[in-house]
Scaffold this active site. Structure first.
Site, PDB file in Angstrom:
ATOM      1  N   LYS A  36       0.859  -1.186   0.000  1.00  0.00           N
ATOM      2  CA  LYS A  36       0.000   0.000   0.000  1.00  0.00           C
ATOM      3  C   LYS A  36       0.887   1.225   0.000  1.00  0.00           C
ATOM      4  O   LYS A  36       1.825   1.316   0.790  1.00  0.00           O
ATOM      5  CB  LYS A  36      -0.888  -0.008   1.272  1.00  0.00           C
ATOM      6  N   GLN A  93       7.217   3.726   3.910  1.00  0.00           N
ATOM      7  CA  GLN A  93       5.818   3.330   3.950  1.00  0.00           C
ATOM      8  C   GLN A  93       5.609   2.060   4.788  1.00  0.00           C
ATOM      9  O   GLN A  93       4.559   1.887   5.411  1.00  0.00           O
ATOM     10  CB  GLN A  93       5.322   3.114   2.508  1.00  0.00           C
ATOM     11  N   LYS A 112       5.365   1.684  -3.048  1.00  0.00           N
ATOM     12  CA  LYS A 112       5.285   3.043  -3.615  1.00  0.00           C
ATOM     13  C   LYS A 112       5.561   2.950  -5.108  1.00  0.00           C
ATOM     14  O   LYS A 112       6.218   2.024  -5.560  1.00  0.00           O
ATOM     15  CB  LYS A 112       6.353   3.934  -2.974  1.00  0.00           C
ATOM     16  N   GLY A 132      -2.645   8.279  -4.280  1.00  0.00           N
ATOM     17  CA  GLY A 132      -1.988   9.486  -4.765  1.00  0.00           C
ATOM     18  C   GLY A 132      -0.750   9.848  -3.958  1.00  0.00           C
ATOM     19  O   GLY A 132      -0.489   9.298  -2.898  1.00  0.00           O
ATOM     20  N   ASP A 133       0.018  10.744  -4.495  1.00  0.00           N
ATOM     21  CA  ASP A 133       1.164  11.378  -3.817  1.00  0.00           C
ATOM     22  C   ASP A 133       1.420  12.651  -4.636  1.00  0.00           C
ATOM     23  O   ASP A 133       0.488  13.145  -5.297  1.00  0.00           O
ATOM     24  CB  ASP A 133       2.386  10.432  -3.809  1.00  0.00           C
ATOM     25  N   THR A 145      -4.657  13.444   5.327  1.00  0.00           N
ATOM     26  CA  THR A 145      -3.239  13.574   5.689  1.00  0.00           C
ATOM     27  C   THR A 145      -3.023  14.870   6.478  1.00  0.00           C
ATOM     28  O   THR A 145      -2.380  14.880   7.535  1.00  0.00           O
ATOM     29  CB  THR A 145      -2.336  13.533   4.447  1.00  0.00           C
ATOM     30  N   ASN A 203      -2.147  18.907  -1.603  1.00  0.00           N
ATOM     31  CA  ASN A 203      -3.153  18.224  -0.806  1.00  0.00           C
ATOM     32  C   ASN A 203      -2.844  18.276   0.695  1.00  0.00           C
ATOM     33  O   ASN A 203      -3.692  18.657   1.506  1.00  0.00           O
ATOM     34  CB  ASN A 203      -3.273  16.763  -1.280  1.00  0.00           C
ATOM     35  N   SER A 234      -6.859   5.702   3.741  1.00  0.00           N
ATOM     36  CA  SER A 234      -6.897   4.837   2.553  1.00  0.00           C
ATOM     37  C   SER A 234      -7.300   3.417   2.955  1.00  0.00           C
ATOM     38  O   SER A 234      -8.080   2.750   2.269  1.00  0.00           O
ATOM     39  CB  SER A 234      -5.528   4.788   1.872  1.00  0.00           C
TER      40      SER A 234
HETATM   41  P1  NDP Z   1       0.750  17.693  -4.130  1.00  0.00           P
HETATM   42  O1  NDP Z   1       1.235  17.350  -5.492  1.00  0.00           O
HETATM   43  O2  NDP Z   1      -0.688  17.873  -3.888  1.00  0.00           O
HETATM   44  O3  NDP Z   1       1.490  19.010  -3.617  1.00  0.00           O
HETATM   45  C1  NDP Z   1       2.870  19.092  -3.561  1.00  0.00           C
HETATM   46  C2  NDP Z   1       3.244  20.487  -3.084  1.00  0.00           C
HETATM   47  O4  NDP Z   1       4.642  20.524  -2.830  1.00  0.00           O
HETATM   48  C3  NDP Z   1       2.987  21.542  -4.141  1.00  0.00           C
HETATM   49  O5  NDP Z   1       2.743  22.765  -3.509  1.00  0.00           O
HETATM   50  C4  NDP Z   1       4.309  21.564  -4.895  1.00  0.00           C
HETATM   51  O6  NDP Z   1       4.538  22.767  -5.611  1.00  0.00           O
HETATM   52  C5  NDP Z   1       5.298  21.402  -3.763  1.00  0.00           C
HETATM   53  N1  NDP Z   1       6.510  20.747  -4.238  1.00  0.00           N
HETATM   54  C6  NDP Z   1       6.609  19.574  -4.897  1.00  0.00           C
HETATM   55  N2  NDP Z   1       7.883  19.296  -5.198  1.00  0.00           N
HETATM   56  C7  NDP Z   1       8.597  20.317  -4.715  1.00  0.00           C
HETATM   57  C8  NDP Z   1       9.977  20.596  -4.711  1.00  0.00           C
HETATM   58  N3  NDP Z   1      10.857  19.768  -5.286  1.00  0.00           N
HETATM   59  N4  NDP Z   1      10.378  21.752  -4.117  1.00  0.00           N
HETATM   60  C9  NDP Z   1       9.474  22.591  -3.550  1.00  0.00           C
HETATM   61  N5  NDP Z   1       8.143  22.364  -3.522  1.00  0.00           N
HETATM   62  C10 NDP Z   1       7.737  21.240  -4.094  1.00  0.00           C
HETATM   63  O7  NDP Z   1       1.355  16.570  -3.188  1.00  0.00           O
HETATM   64  P2  NDP Z   1       0.915  16.157  -1.709  1.00  0.00           P
HETATM   65  O8  NDP Z   1       0.437  17.338  -0.957  1.00  0.00           O
HETATM   66  O9  NDP Z   1       0.078  14.958  -1.814  1.00  0.00           O
HETATM   67  O10 NDP Z   1       2.323  15.667  -1.122  1.00  0.00           O
HETATM   68  C11 NDP Z   1       3.195  16.537  -0.398  1.00  0.00           C
HETATM   69  C12 NDP Z   1       4.113  15.694   0.471  1.00  0.00           C
HETATM   70  O11 NDP Z   1       3.324  14.934   1.400  1.00  0.00           O
HETATM   71  C13 NDP Z   1       4.977  14.672  -0.263  1.00  0.00           C
HETATM   72  O12 NDP Z   1       6.195  14.531   0.413  1.00  0.00           O
HETATM   73  C14 NDP Z   1       4.166  13.387  -0.130  1.00  0.00           C
HETATM   74  O13 NDP Z   1       4.983  12.252  -0.265  1.00  0.00           O
HETATM   75  C15 NDP Z   1       3.650  13.542   1.274  1.00  0.00           C
HETATM   76  N6  NDP Z   1       2.463  12.755   1.637  1.00  0.00           N
HETATM   77  C16 NDP Z   1       1.313  12.804   0.917  1.00  0.00           C
HETATM   78  C17 NDP Z   1       0.205  12.095   1.324  1.00  0.00           C
HETATM   79  C18 NDP Z   1      -1.112  12.188   0.614  1.00  0.00           C
HETATM   80  O14 NDP Z   1      -2.055  11.579   1.103  1.00  0.00           O
HETATM   81  N7  NDP Z   1      -1.228  12.935  -0.480  1.00  0.00           N
HETATM   82  C19 NDP Z   1       0.251  11.222   2.503  1.00  0.00           C
HETATM   83  C20 NDP Z   1       1.489  11.296   3.235  1.00  0.00           C
HETATM   84  C21 NDP Z   1       2.543  12.023   2.787  1.00  0.00           C
HETATM   85  P3  NDP Z   1       4.085  22.876  -7.154  1.00  0.00           P
HETATM   86  O15 NDP Z   1       2.605  23.062  -7.128  1.00  0.00           O
HETATM   87  O16 NDP Z   1       4.842  24.069  -7.643  1.00  0.00           O
HETATM   88  O17 NDP Z   1       4.522  21.624  -7.804  1.00  0.00           O
HETATM   89  O1  2IT Z   2       3.000   8.876   1.572  1.00  0.00           O
HETATM   90  C1  2IT Z   2       1.855   8.423   1.754  1.00  0.00           C
HETATM   91  O2  2IT Z   2       1.544   7.869   2.809  1.00  0.00           O
HETATM   92  C2  2IT Z   2       0.862   8.600   0.695  1.00  0.00           C
HETATM   93  N1  2IT Z   2       1.182   9.198  -0.328  1.00  0.00           N
HETATM   94  C3  2IT Z   2      -0.512   8.025   0.840  1.00  0.00           C
HETATM   95  C4  2IT Z   2      -0.524   6.578   0.473  1.00  0.00           C
HETATM   96  C5  2IT Z   2      -1.881   5.926   0.436  1.00  0.00           C
HETATM   97  O3  2IT Z   2      -1.895   4.749   0.059  1.00  0.00           O
HETATM   98  O4  2IT Z   2      -2.899   6.540   0.776  1.00  0.00           O
END
Ligand code: NDP
Ligand code: 2IT
Length: 448
Positions: free
Chosen positions: A93, A114, A129, A168-169, A212, A243, A380
């Site tokens: 997952k 993860q 992943k 998603g991520d 999250t 997100n 999830s």
């Molecule tokens: P999104 O794609 O929704 O948002 C990512 C955000 O981070 C955007 O604002 C993006 O800017 C910015 N960003 C991405 N890459 C970079 C970089 N190299 N330098 C600076 N800013 C950056 O992703 P999420 O919000 O889903 O994910 C954000 C983090 O949270 C990641 O590390 C992800 O692995 C982690 N995560 C996500 C989960 C989820 O459920 N979605 C769960 C647990 C962890 P821009 O719009 O300019 O690209």
């Molecule tokens: O980093 C993470 O935990 C996620 N991007 C969410 C993974 C999931 O299966 O909901």
């Protein structure tokens, strides 16, 4: 990095030799192995039965070509990955990341993290992943659909609701999940919960979108309260505007904090009056524009190009929610000097080892990613439960489960830290508590 325990240090050297040029993966493995010294001293069978050696080697890595045609008829070929790291306690997952920086080492680091995060949720999910070096930015919906369909045309062979359940991520949100799910359903002729983060009209869970960011704040709230502090009246800086950042901002504000800064990969906005989240959502979620446009409608706010200096803004609580290694030792020092008393990681591995070291030595409360951002994957897993039951829970029911999971998770990590001689060190506690359940299952299976 040198690990005190001789076998673990030797294992780390072998991991380095076998995975050259994958610094993020080595960083993640090093951090976990270092904190497991007390565990393997108390339970040497984790070494003698091969558990530690198996833990650092993915069960399977799938790597594939993703060809697609853009709207002008030009052909592109991207590289897709799925790392099925560990299925000891449940189906693989973990999310899919679409970002140009994606390569095998990034997906391996995320898959490795993860394993422990998923175990900490208390739910039956293994670690995996995936992703691709595809950049959805500037692409039309049609192009994103073509890419997702091509990606799934290969990936569908390896996943399934009892085998591997992606989500998603970075770069993969509800639009991409919709295209991916549609293609899976078409290829398999099956309607199953093979992906999470689905739309509400086709099996998604209420509160998964928020989970999250909300979970991060629920976890942080427990940590703050234990230290006699709270979000109430605190100034908060959040990196990112995707997100995780969006819903962290929403919940932090609901808990009484003032969020004054957010960012995207281009730069950050600083609004002393408190971020207008409705505007950020409109810009980033709906219009898919840059966060710099915020100052067009908020002349009192500032925009600064570049991301790093966001940590120079004075705040009490910092929530890094963008990407790995976005908060380094220098930024940590600036936060500490400005009176920051808590850092909670919404992104995966956003703090460098130097930054973590600085926070811990300065007595800053530190919530590590694999515990603090586990609310997303936990919800999830709740989506998977609802899909299996062919039933759904209300928003409030899912949110209540999420609150309880984050509270339990905080107490488990906290207790494990104490039991293994590192009271207050939630990073060590999360690694230990996450590992123990997976390690016990691996022992039970024998050598497999
Ligand atoms: P999104 O794609 O929704 O948002 C990512 C955000 O981070 C955007 O604002 C993006 O800017 C910015 N960003 C991405 N890459 C970079 C970089 N190299 N330098 C600076 N800013 C950056 O992703 P999420 O919000 O889903 O994910 C954000 C983090 O949270 C990641 O590390 C992800 O692995 C982690 N995560 C996500 C989960 C989820 O459920 N979605 C769960 C647990 C962890 P821009 O719009 O300019 O690209
Ligand atoms: O980093 C993470 O935990 C996620 N991007 C969410 C993974 C999931 O299966 O909901």
């Amino acid at each position: 990095m040198r690990i005190q325990h001789e076998y673990l240090q030797n294992l780390m050297e072998r991991v380095e030799a076998r995975n050259p040029a994958e610094p993020e993966f080595l960083q993640a493995v090093g951090e976990v192995l270092e904190s497991l010294t007390g565990v393997v001293e108390a339970r040497p069978e984790f070494i003698t039965e091969g558990v530690m050696d198996c833990l650092v080697e993915p069960e399977r890595i799938i790597k594939f070509r993703v060809p697609w045609e853009d709207e002008r008829g030009q052909i592109h070929v991207n590289r897709g990955f799925r790392v099925q790291f560990n299925s000891a306690i449940g189906p693989y997952k973990g999310g899919l990341r679409f970002h140009p920086s994606v390569y095998e080492g990034i997906i391996k680091f995320l898959g490795f993290e993860q394993i422990f995060k998923n175990s900490l949720t208390g739910l039956p999910i293994g670690g995996g992943k995936g992703g691709a070096d595809f950049d959805p930015k500037g692409r039309t919906d049609l192009e994103v659909m073509r890419f997702c369909q091509s990606f799934m045309t290969e990936l569908f062979k390896y996943i399934g609701p009892d085998t591997d359940v992606p989500a998603g991520d970075i770069g993969v949100g509800s639009r991409e999940i919709g295209y991916l799910f549609g293609q899976y359903k078409r290829l398999r002729n099956e309607f199953t919960g093979v992906l999470t983060g689905k739309g509400l009209s086709y099996g998604g869970s209420l509160a998964r979108t928020e989970a999250t960011g909300y979970g991060l704040c629920y976890f942080t709230d427990c940590m703050l309260k234990d230290a006699g502090r709270s979000f109430e009246g605190a100034t908060v800086v959040i990196s990112g505007s995707g997100n995780v950042a969006t819903y962290a901002c929403e919940k932090a504000a609901a808990l009484g904090a003032k969020v004054v800064a957010m960012s995207d990969s281009g730069g950050y906005i600083y609004d002393r009056d408190g971020i207008d989240l409705a505007c950020v959502k409109q810009l980033k979620e709906v219009e898919r524009r840059r966060i710099s446009a915020y100052v067009d409608t908020h002349p009192g706010a500032e925009y600064h190009a570049g991301c790093r200096d966001i940590w120079n803004i004075p705040c009490h609580i910092a929530l890094p929610c963008a990407t790995q290694n976005e908060l380094d030792g220098r930024s940590a020092k600036a936060l500490i000097q400005n009176g920051c008393f808590a850092v909670a990681e919404g992104a995966n591995m956003p703090s460098t080892p130097e930054a973590i070291q600085a926070f811990q030595s300065a007595g800053v409360l530190f919530a590590p990613a694999k515990a603090a951002n586990a609310g997303g994957v936990a919800t999830s897993a709740l989506e998977m439960s609802q899909n299996s039951m062919r039933f759904y829970w209300t928003f409030e029911e899912v949110d209540e489960h999420l609150k309880r999971i984050m509270r339990d998770l905080y107490h488990n990590a906290s207790r494990a830290a104490e039991q293994y001689g590192a009271p207050g060190n939630l990073a060590a506690g999360a690694n230990i508590a996450g590992f123990l359940k997976v390690g016990e299952a691996m022992l039970a299976y024998g050598i497999v």
